[in-house]
Enzyme design. Sequence first.
Site, PDB file in Angstrom:
ATOM      1  N   GLY A 187     -10.448   3.423   6.400  1.00  0.00           N
ATOM      2  CA  GLY A 187     -11.039   4.475   5.575  1.00  0.00           C
ATOM      3  C   GLY A 187     -11.587   5.615   6.415  1.00  0.00           C
ATOM      4  N   HIS A 197      20.587   9.103 -19.347  1.00  0.00           N
ATOM      5  CA  HIS A 197      21.181   7.847 -18.846  1.00  0.00           C
ATOM      6  C   HIS A 197      22.276   8.168 -17.806  1.00  0.00           C
ATOM      7  CE1 HIS A 197      22.788   3.786 -18.810  1.00  0.00           C
ATOM      8  NE2 HIS A 197      24.007   4.295 -18.968  1.00  0.00           N
ATOM      9  N   ILE A 223      -3.627   4.599   3.860  1.00  0.00           N
ATOM     10  CA  ILE A 223      -3.197   5.024   5.199  1.00  0.00           C
ATOM     11  C   ILE A 223      -2.633   3.838   5.975  1.00  0.00           C
ATOM     12  CG2 ILE A 223      -3.990   5.969   7.408  1.00  0.00           C
ATOM     13  CD1 ILE A 223      -6.090   7.553   5.834  1.00  0.00           C
ATOM     14  N   ALA A 224      -3.326   2.707   5.921  1.00  0.00           N
ATOM     15  CA  ALA A 224      -2.898   1.520   6.659  1.00  0.00           C
ATOM     16  C   ALA A 224      -1.506   1.078   6.231  1.00  0.00           C
ATOM     17  CB  ALA A 224      -3.898   0.381   6.448  1.00  0.00           C
ATOM     18  N   LEU A 225      -1.292   1.018   4.925  1.00  0.00           N
ATOM     19  CA  LEU A 225      -0.018   0.498   4.414  1.00  0.00           C
ATOM     20  C   LEU A 225       1.137   1.444   4.711  1.00  0.00           C
ATOM     21  CD1 LEU A 225       0.631  -2.128   2.979  1.00  0.00           C
ATOM     22  CD2 LEU A 225       0.613  -0.881   0.822  1.00  0.00           C
ATOM     23  N   ASP A 252     -12.959  16.156   0.019  1.00  0.00           N
ATOM     24  CA  ASP A 252     -13.213  14.749   0.327  1.00  0.00           C
ATOM     25  C   ASP A 252     -14.521  14.527   1.078  1.00  0.00           C
ATOM     26  OD1 ASP A 252     -12.319  15.903   2.651  1.00  0.00           O
ATOM     27  OD2 ASP A 252     -10.963  14.284   3.204  1.00  0.00           O
ATOM     28  N   GLY A 263      -6.866  -2.894   8.240  1.00  0.00           N
ATOM     29  CA  GLY A 263      -6.994  -2.248   6.940  1.00  0.00           C
ATOM     30  C   GLY A 263      -5.742  -2.441   6.115  1.00  0.00           C
ATOM     31  N   SER A 264      -5.876  -2.320   4.799  1.00  0.00           N
ATOM     32  CA  SER A 264      -4.717  -2.481   3.918  1.00  0.00           C
ATOM     33  C   SER A 264      -4.737  -1.468   2.780  1.00  0.00           C
ATOM     34  CB  SER A 264      -4.684  -3.902   3.332  1.00  0.00           C
ATOM     35  OG  SER A 264      -5.875  -4.167   2.596  1.00  0.00           O
ATOM     36  N   GLY A 265      -5.413  -0.344   3.023  1.00  0.00           N
ATOM     37  CA  GLY A 265      -5.446   0.719   2.037  1.00  0.00           C
ATOM     38  C   GLY A 265      -4.254   1.644   2.171  1.00  0.00           C
TER      39      GLY A 265
END
Length: 457
Positions: free
Chosen positions: A262, A438, A177-179, A304, A173-175
């Site tokens: 997922g 700044h 959670i995975a990342l 969810d 996976g690369s979503g």
Amino acid sequence: MYDIIIIGAGTAGISAYKEAIKKTQNILIINDGPWDTTCARVGCMPSKILISTANCMYEIRHADNLGLDVKSEIDTSRVMQHVQTLRDRFTRATLKDVESWPSQHKISGKAEFIDSNTIQVNNQTFKAKSFILAVGTTPAIDAEQKQILGDKLITSDQIFELEQLPKSVAVIGSGVIALELAQALTRLNVNTTVFARSRKIGSLTSPVLQKLAQEELSKELKLKFEILPEHYSVKGDLVHLTYTEENVQKMLQVNYVLAATGRRTLLNTLSLERISAEFKDLKKLPINPHTKQLADYPIFIVGDAHTNTPIQHEAAHEGKFAVQNCLKFPQIKPIKMLTSLGILFSTPQMATIGQSYKHLQDKNTEFVIGYVSYEKQGRAIVAAKNKGAAEVYVDTISHKLLGAELFCAEAEHLAHLLAWMISEERTIHEILDKPFYHPTLEEGLRTALKHARRQLI
């Protein structure tokens, strides 16, 4: 008959209970499993503890960027002990709250509908005038992979229970959670390989920022885009997996496979089809996106359990306001929507605020893009965090800020400022009249906003 029955005691369910108890004592909350929320037990909190430790280690190793020479070692058993100690602190706080509720208001067990007004739990039936379904989700797991790999296949529900981190992991996976987990594991000396079904990482929809994120994170992570393992086998303490890259079959040996593709809803546990046959297909449930009502029944689905964005603050918000609709049914109102805000705690961080690039494109909205690179931004250089970029999206007619996407240091803080600006419906001119101190990272937002304004004149 109860006024409200709440099914699920995660963030949304607990929020609903706390609101309902202010208005009626005739309520019941039912929960199957732990009462300490996904966020506290296996989600937001333990993952951020692991990420914080990993990022600290990364900064120690790269202290030479700040003119320092620092040495340190990692004991991953101590790391996991730290994660679990803090995680338990957060879960205890939630449980202490739940334990203070009257015993007659709560039941542990699996709830199933008998009809639209009746549920069954532990061989007992209960009736209610209205229901709030806040059952949440569970990690999606491939049944065939699980059969082959057994306890070598783990999810975010299991990784925080490990006594020490493994030497190697394959992340599927690369979503979000995975990342997050892949980068944290890599920074804690776990040999980590990420297999991604598509050429996309994280939550960014901007083609420019997505490409930049892929290039930047590929410098640190082993990212296999558009490649998935084809075969798994377990030999001793190792998982052997094969995959094809550039027409060459390769093999990888790892201690664990982390499934992070997922999460799936737990609505399937409720036997909703007993209410109506049309509810058998959970993907086609007739849920009003504005009120969260299921068809025309006094049933509201929050959190969810039915969303593509499992976000804690949105779940709490929906749970609270669903109570009002339950008690006033059938006179219900739309739940006030919060400005969309999603954050991915990678390094650099990613954030999507308001309307994303893709959403605006899909709607054919006329907008201009304000851009800033953080590679040459003063404060980012000072902090040795000069990577990434940001985009802001401004309506060409009203000149209002519509959304933004970020891939830069401290995006979690910049994103909140932008979300508040969007929720106040501020124009780009009003925003640029605000102070930007700044040297700060916020000055980068001013650069992007000014870039957008120049395109409107």
